[in-house]
Design a protein around this motif. Structure first.
Motif, short mmCIF file in Angstrom:
data_model
loop_
_atom_site.label_atom_id
_atom_site.label_comp_id
_atom_site.label_asym_id
_atom_site.label_seq_id
_atom_site.Cartn_x
_atom_site.Cartn_y
_atom_site.Cartn_z
N LYS A 4 1.04 -1.49 -0.04
CA LYS A 4 -0.39 0.20 -0.34
C LYS A 4 0.82 1.66 -0.03
N SER A 5 2.14 1.16 0.84
CA SER A 5 3.02 2.47 1.11
C SER A 5 3.85 2.54 -0.55
N VAL A 6 3.88 1.56 -1.28
CA VAL A 6 4.14 1.70 -2.87
C VAL A 6 3.48 2.68 -4.24
N ILE A 7 2.14 2.34 -3.46
CA ILE A 7 1.08 2.74 -4.08
C ILE A 7 0.66 3.67 -4.24
N GLN A 8 0.77 4.40 -2.09
CA GLN A 8 -0.06 6.10 -1.96
C GLN A 8 1.68 6.36 -2.73
N ARG A 9 3.34 6.26 -2.71
CA ARG A 9 4.00 6.66 -3.23
C ARG A 9 3.82 7.19 -4.14
N GLU A 10 3.31 6.36 -5.33
CA GLU A 10 3.21 6.54 -6.69
C GLU A 10 1.70 7.66 -6.85
N LYS A 11 0.99 7.80 -6.11
CA LYS A 11 -0.25 8.59 -6.10
C LYS A 11 0.75 9.72 -5.72
N LYS A 12 0.87 10.24 -4.87
CA LYS A 12 1.66 11.54 -4.11
C LYS A 12 2.82 11.59 -5.55
N ARG A 13 3.08 11.03 -6.06
CA ARG A 13 4.40 11.62 -7.18
C ARG A 13 3.49 11.75 -8.85
N GLN A 14 2.58 10.87 -9.17
CA GLN A 14 0.84 11.63 -10.17
C GLN A 14 0.80 13.02 -9.61
N LYS A 15 0.31 13.21 -8.40
CA LYS A 15 0.37 14.60 -8.08
C LYS A 15 0.79 15.22 -8.33
N LEU A 16 2.05 15.59 -7.85
CA LEU A 16 3.05 16.45 -8.11
C LEU A 16 3.46 16.98 -9.60
N GLU A 17 3.34 15.80 -9.88
CA GLU A 17 3.80 16.05 -12.25
C GLU A 17 2.70 16.58 -12.65
N GLN A 18 1.03 16.23 -12.17
CA GLN A 18 0.10 17.22 -12.67
C GLN A 18 0.60 18.91 -12.00
N LYS A 19 1.37 18.69 -10.80
CA LYS A 19 0.96 20.00 -9.98
C LYS A 19 2.20 21.27 -10.91
N TYR A 20 3.21 20.69 -11.46
CA TYR A 20 4.26 21.25 -12.00
C TYR A 20 4.87 21.24 -12.99
N ARG A 21 3.73 20.39 -14.07
CA ARG A 21 3.10 20.39 -15.32
C ARG A 21 3.58 21.72 -16.15
N SER A 22 2.92 22.45 -15.82
CA SER A 22 3.43 23.87 -16.39
C SER A 22 4.58 24.72 -16.33
N ILE A 23 4.93 25.01 -15.10
CA ILE A 23 5.54 25.23 -14.63
C ILE A 23 7.47 24.01 -15.76
N ARG A 24 7.54 23.58 -15.94
CA ARG A 24 7.93 22.21 -16.23
C ARG A 24 7.72 22.48 -18.06
N GLN A 25 6.84 22.98 -18.73
CA GLN A 25 6.86 23.17 -20.12
C GLN A 25 7.00 24.48 -20.60
N SER A 26 6.62 25.45 -19.69
CA SER A 26 6.70 26.60 -19.86
C SER A 26 8.03 27.03 -19.95
N ALA A 27 9.17 26.55 -19.07
CA ALA A 27 10.46 26.36 -19.29
C ALA A 27 11.56 26.02 -19.96
N LYS A 28 10.46 24.19 -20.34
CA LYS A 28 11.47 23.89 -21.90
C LYS A 28 10.98 25.38 -23.06
N LYS A 29 9.51 25.44 -23.09
CA LYS A 29 9.19 26.46 -24.62
C LYS A 29 10.07 27.83 -24.02
#
Length: 100
Positions: A4-29
């Motif tokens: 369960k801890s591994v699954i929760q860790r993966e969910k946390k990573r997904q939330k972080l990735e969604q949160k910072y996605r726009s910042i990363r994309q704009s910086a790459k552009k």
């Protein structure tokens, strides 16, 4: 079944990735548009500032039912042995059983 801890860790990573996605994309552009090397380094520092777990390469595709990280089929979102069981039970339309 994955821990369960591994699954929760993966969910946390997904939330972080969604949160910072726009910042990363704009910086790459921005980095593609800039010509000077010093400006590119500055933008690269900006890309490195978010948490490491917010990077999309850190994400792992997991089985929808069991959370297993290996042998996943993208089309179904299931791991190989669960997929096989469901096909044999006729729970997946369009999938055919193979026997040899």
């Amino acid at each position: 079944m994955a821990k369960k801890s591994v699954i929760q860790r993966e969910k946390k990573r997904q939330k972080l990735e969604q949160k910072y996605r726009s910042i990363r994309q704009s910086a790459k552009k921005e980095k593609k548009k800039v010509l000077s090397l010093s400006d590119q380094w500055e933008i690269q520092r900006k890309l490195q500032s978010p948490p490491r777990n917010s990077a999309p390469t850190r994400l792992r595709r997991r089985c929808f039912l069991t959370g297993r990280a290996r042998a996943n089929y993208r089309d179904f979102g299931l791991s190989g042995h669960i997929l096989r069981e469901m096909v044999h039970a006729c729970l997946l339309p369009g999938a055919t059983r193979s026997s040899w």
